[in-house]
Write a protein that holds these residues in place. Sequence first.
Motif, mmCIF file in Angstrom:
data_model
loop_
_atom_site.group_PDB
_atom_site.id
_atom_site.type_symbol
_atom_site.label_atom_id
_atom_site.label_comp_id
_atom_site.label_asym_id
_atom_site.label_seq_id
_atom_site.Cartn_x
_atom_site.Cartn_y
_atom_site.Cartn_z
ATOM 1 N N LYS A 289 -6.976 32.249 36.558
ATOM 2 C CA LYS A 289 -6.715 32.353 35.124
ATOM 3 C C LYS A 289 -7.824 31.667 34.335
ATOM 4 C CE LYS A 289 -3.101 31.580 31.681
ATOM 5 N NZ LYS A 289 -1.699 31.180 31.481
ATOM 6 N N ASP A 290 -8.286 30.507 34.838
ATOM 7 C CA ASP A 290 -9.398 29.851 34.169
ATOM 8 C C ASP A 290 -10.670 30.690 34.272
ATOM 9 O OD1 ASP A 290 -7.849 27.724 33.428
ATOM 10 O OD2 ASP A 290 -8.353 26.531 35.189
ATOM 11 N N GLN A 291 -10.852 31.357 35.422
ATOM 12 C CA GLN A 291 -12.036 32.188 35.587
ATOM 13 C C GLN A 291 -12.045 33.334 34.585
ATOM 14 O OE1 GLN A 291 -11.888 33.299 39.703
ATOM 15 N NE2 GLN A 291 -12.344 31.239 40.435
ATOM 16 N N TRP A 292 -10.850 33.813 34.238
ATOM 17 C CA TRP A 292 -10.747 34.878 33.246
ATOM 18 C C TRP A 292 -11.323 34.427 31.908
ATOM 19 C CZ3 TRP A 292 -7.474 36.008 28.873
ATOM 20 C CH2 TRP A 292 -7.423 37.359 28.527
ATOM 21 N N LEU A 293 -11.290 33.122 31.690
ATOM 22 C CA LEU A 293 -11.780 32.572 30.433
ATOM 23 C C LEU A 293 -13.200 32.015 30.538
ATOM 24 C CD1 LEU A 293 -8.531 30.681 29.421
ATOM 25 C CD2 LEU A 293 -9.286 32.915 28.614
ATOM 26 N N GLN A 294 -13.845 32.161 31.703
ATOM 27 C CA GLN A 294 -15.137 31.533 31.892
ATOM 28 C C GLN A 294 -16.257 32.171 31.089
ATOM 29 O OE1 GLN A 294 -16.006 31.173 36.057
ATOM 30 N NE2 GLN A 294 -14.733 29.362 36.301
ATOM 31 N N GLU A 295 -15.994 33.329 30.509
ATOM 32 C CA GLU A 295 -17.019 33.892 29.642
ATOM 33 C C GLU A 295 -17.286 32.964 28.474
ATOM 34 O OE1 GLU A 295 -17.441 37.989 28.818
ATOM 35 O OE2 GLU A 295 -16.091 38.595 30.404
ATOM 36 N N ALA A 296 -16.370 32.045 28.195
ATOM 37 C CA ALA A 296 -16.620 31.026 27.175
ATOM 38 C C ALA A 296 -17.855 30.209 27.525
ATOM 39 C CB ALA A 296 -15.410 30.117 27.030
ATOM 40 N N ASP A 297 -18.118 29.984 28.815
ATOM 41 C CA ASP A 297 -19.319 29.265 29.219
ATOM 42 C C ASP A 297 -20.579 30.031 28.821
ATOM 43 O OD1 ASP A 297 -17.679 27.385 30.288
ATOM 44 O OD2 ASP A 297 -18.160 27.799 32.384
ATOM 45 N N LYS A 298 -20.553 31.349 29.014
ATOM 46 C CA LYS A 298 -21.716 32.162 28.652
ATOM 47 C C LYS A 298 -21.948 32.123 27.150
ATOM 48 C CE LYS A 298 -20.932 35.358 32.500
ATOM 49 N NZ LYS A 298 -20.637 36.754 32.886
ATOM 50 N N VAL A 299 -20.858 32.186 26.407
ATOM 51 C CA VAL A 299 -20.957 32.107 24.948
ATOM 52 C C VAL A 299 -21.568 30.774 24.544
ATOM 53 C CG1 VAL A 299 -19.622 31.999 22.816
ATOM 54 C CG2 VAL A 299 -19.043 33.690 24.553
ATOM 55 N N ALA A 300 -21.072 29.685 25.138
ATOM 56 C CA ALA A 300 -21.562 28.354 24.793
ATOM 57 C C ALA A 300 -23.040 28.204 25.134
ATOM 58 C CB ALA A 300 -20.746 27.293 25.529
ATOM 59 N N ALA A 301 -23.444 28.699 26.286
ATOM 60 C CA ALA A 301 -24.845 28.587 26.698
ATOM 61 C C ALA A 301 -25.762 29.315 25.713
ATOM 62 C CB ALA A 301 -25.023 29.150 28.101
ATOM 63 N N LYS A 302 -25.361 30.508 25.307
ATOM 64 C CA LYS A 302 -26.189 31.267 24.357
ATOM 65 C C LYS A 302 -26.271 30.574 23.005
ATOM 66 C CE LYS A 302 -25.362 35.765 26.512
ATOM 67 N NZ LYS A 302 -24.706 37.089 26.388
ATOM 68 N N ARG A 303 -25.162 29.969 22.589
ATOM 69 C CA ARG A 303 -25.174 29.260 21.310
ATOM 70 C C ARG A 303 -26.079 28.040 21.377
ATOM 71 N NH1 ARG A 303 -18.684 29.376 19.940
ATOM 72 N NH2 ARG A 303 -18.575 31.549 19.271
ATOM 73 N N ALA A 304 -25.982 27.267 22.455
ATOM 74 C CA ALA A 304 -26.820 26.077 22.588
ATOM 75 C C ALA A 304 -28.296 26.451 22.667
ATOM 76 C CB ALA A 304 -26.402 25.279 23.821
ATOM 77 N N TRP A 305 -28.597 27.570 23.329
ATOM 78 C CA TRP A 305 -29.993 27.990 23.471
ATOM 79 C C TRP A 305 -30.602 28.376 22.126
ATOM 80 C CZ3 TRP A 305 -33.957 27.067 26.073
ATOM 81 C CH2 TRP A 305 -35.058 27.905 26.091
ATOM 82 N N LYS A 306 -29.778 28.748 21.152
ATOM 83 C CA LYS A 306 -30.293 29.079 19.821
ATOM 84 C C LYS A 306 -31.105 27.925 19.246
ATOM 85 C CE LYS A 306 -28.784 33.250 18.857
ATOM 86 N NZ LYS A 306 -29.708 34.369 18.526
ATOM 87 N N TYR A 307 -30.673 26.692 19.543
ATOM 88 C CA TYR A 307 -31.413 25.537 19.038
ATOM 89 C C TYR A 307 -32.851 25.554 19.548
ATOM 90 C CZ TYR A 307 -32.916 20.875 17.856
ATOM 91 O OH TYR A 307 -33.638 19.826 17.329
ATOM 92 N N PHE A 308 -33.014 25.846 20.816
ATOM 93 C CA PHE A 308 -34.345 25.819 21.424
ATOM 94 C C PHE A 308 -35.204 26.977 20.910
ATOM 95 C CE2 PHE A 308 -31.716 23.231 24.051
ATOM 96 C CZ PHE A 308 -32.553 22.227 24.520
ATOM 97 N N GLU A 309 -34.594 28.102 20.667
ATOM 98 C CA GLU A 309 -35.349 29.228 20.120
ATOM 99 C C GLU A 309 -35.915 28.890 18.747
ATOM 100 O OE1 GLU A 309 -32.430 32.362 20.252
ATOM 101 O OE2 GLU A 309 -33.199 33.105 22.164
ATOM 102 N N ARG A 310 -35.178 28.103 17.979
ATOM 103 C CA ARG A 310 -35.618 27.734 16.632
ATOM 104 C C ARG A 310 -36.598 26.566 16.618
ATOM 105 N NH1 ARG A 310 -32.849 28.405 11.843
ATOM 106 N NH2 ARG A 310 -33.034 26.188 11.375
ATOM 107 N N ASN A 311 -36.498 25.684 17.592
ATOM 108 C CA ASN A 311 -37.167 24.388 17.486
ATOM 109 C C ASN A 311 -38.221 24.121 18.544
ATOM 110 O OD1 ASN A 311 -35.807 22.698 15.204
ATOM 111 N ND2 ASN A 311 -34.121 23.772 16.222
#
Length: 688
Positions: A289-311
Amino acid sequence: MNKVRLALMMLILLGSIFASKNLMTIADASKQVENRKLNPIRNQTASNPPVLLGLYTPDYMGNQSTIDNQLYQVDQWVGKRHSIAGLFFDIEDSNPAYNIPVSLEQLKQNGYTAFINLKSTRSAAQIARGDIDSSLQKVAKAYSDWAKQGDNRIAFIAPLQEMNIPGETYSKYLQNFKLAYQRIQKIFKEAGVSSQAIRWVFAPNGWSEDNEHRFENYYPGDKSVDVVAFSAYNWGYCSNSSWEHWSSPKEVFESYIKRMKVMAGSKPIFIAQTASTSNTQNSLPNTAKDQWLQEADKVAAKRAWKYFERNWNPQTGLVNSVDNLPWTTWWDQGSALLGIHAAYQLGLLPQDVFQKRMNTLLQTLEKLPLPATGLPNKAYSTHTAEMRRLNDTPDPKGTSGWSALDMARFLLALHIIRSHYPEYSDSPKGDSFASRINRIVDRWHTSKLVKDGWLNGAIPRAGKLLEVQEGRLGYEQYAAHSLKLWNIQASNALSNPPIKTVEIDGIKLQIDQRNFKNSGATNYLTNDPYLLWGLEMGWNDAVKPQMQNLFKLQQQRFKRTGILTAVNEDSLDRSPYFLYYSVYFNGQSWQAVNITGKAYPQLRFVSTKAAFSWFALMPDDAYTKKLRDFAQNLSDKNRGYFSGRYENSKLGVNASVNVNTNASILESLLYQARGRHPLALDLSEIKN
């Protein structure tokens, strides 16, 4: 399968997975709800829809205890103000004159808006021909009387929800459903309900047993509907399901969202009900059930990487410490380097881009201007790699000194790069990253980082540099273990720190006896060094009791006060712009202070990076899950994650965006992806 409502995770997943501009889970529009401004939803454009977050509760909404113990508790847990509360109401309820206004008013007074599933045990034909008009009229009058009190009283009403699935008494005939839907609307209008006081929702199930019962065939039309919604579930391997298949969130929702957009144009879309089973193939116990929600990790990683793309600065390969500010320290560049490493390992940037970024940084380090000390200056420009002071003014002679703590973190990051990528040979001489990093560090007089077994830094005093012992308990040991990876031994820092045991809220913790009064430096006891230590090098047995009690203390504060607690050092979006929030500081507990020791109790905050890190390190603990869920959506889609949220709800989000927060998030996600192995551990060692 029980319909456990997962609206919280759906907000996290769907907004990024599908990028549907008119998608609305029943989710957070705090500005609109708190200001009672839901009226514009009817005319919302797809380009700028609100995002609403909501949930169902098992108990009666008319009781304040339900609001306090269920709705409000989830608000506190997730760190966001919910907008909508879902409930079910039978048309033939025995006392609508009481139950409707009491429930709706209780929600209204607490800042929530109702989403009413208006259900019935009658057939659509019976409702359409008026068999229960008298009951409907009572419901409509009760709603009208409540709405006419003004002050933007409003609710979402979904008549005869999930009408397209077998088993509902009103599901059989398409045309009868449309007539019943419209009759309900007519009776509400006759009762004096203004169109500005209600939002009509079409809420089928996404699934249907055949083409005849596809939800499009039940749609009453654009003129009758303000919002479209659907229910969808991951049934997995439930024993009572007609198929056996574990479905990802994308599989569950995407096709229905696309169909709704075709059917209803730019109308807002709600996910009205959703859930996931825990039943997996062969009923094997695991975390499916937690694995079903693990796409949240992918979302979080992409959001955090936005900082590096800008800076990230292409001239130097350095990353800004704070969003859009071309300045940095070596602690922050240690974070930046590990953030880029984590992003590459997580598949966020291709090999050639990663290789180019590393090469640019190494070229800068090979030519880095150094002061007479032979160690990198405390601060540099990320645009030019010229030396700067801590106040971001030019420092051409490098008179700011050095920080052993900052250098230790950067050296740890360099060690991880040299040990993970020995194969890369991209310089004109064909040197590997490891060889180049070793030569770079050989230029630096790293022996100055330790003196008499203690960490040694230098600060400017009266035009000269004064060498000082650096680091207090936690930070000191994290840095000493980092230096040990380069065979730089700070034996006293590792083995002989002057410590004593104190009791904070009944929990024993070790604190550093060197405080501001007796040493001129403060003994902050906060999460940051312990969390980085765990993610990057792994906790040893000696530190585990301290770490466990540090966590237990914050968890206990949440249980006692209801205030989500995750302390840290962090940047702020307002003066004084940086605080150490500690469980203990110079004899006091739960203090948030600036670098001079001035207290700012009104600016205590929950740390985003601490929330992600605690969950990565202790994923099976219920409190770390609360922290992670709270932090998941604290981000700007173009800039990265915010530092956190103030404990004072009136202050809202701490909207500072910085490299340490976003790098820590990427590190924590890589730690999880590596099977919870620390980042400094070589992959070959993991296999063995």
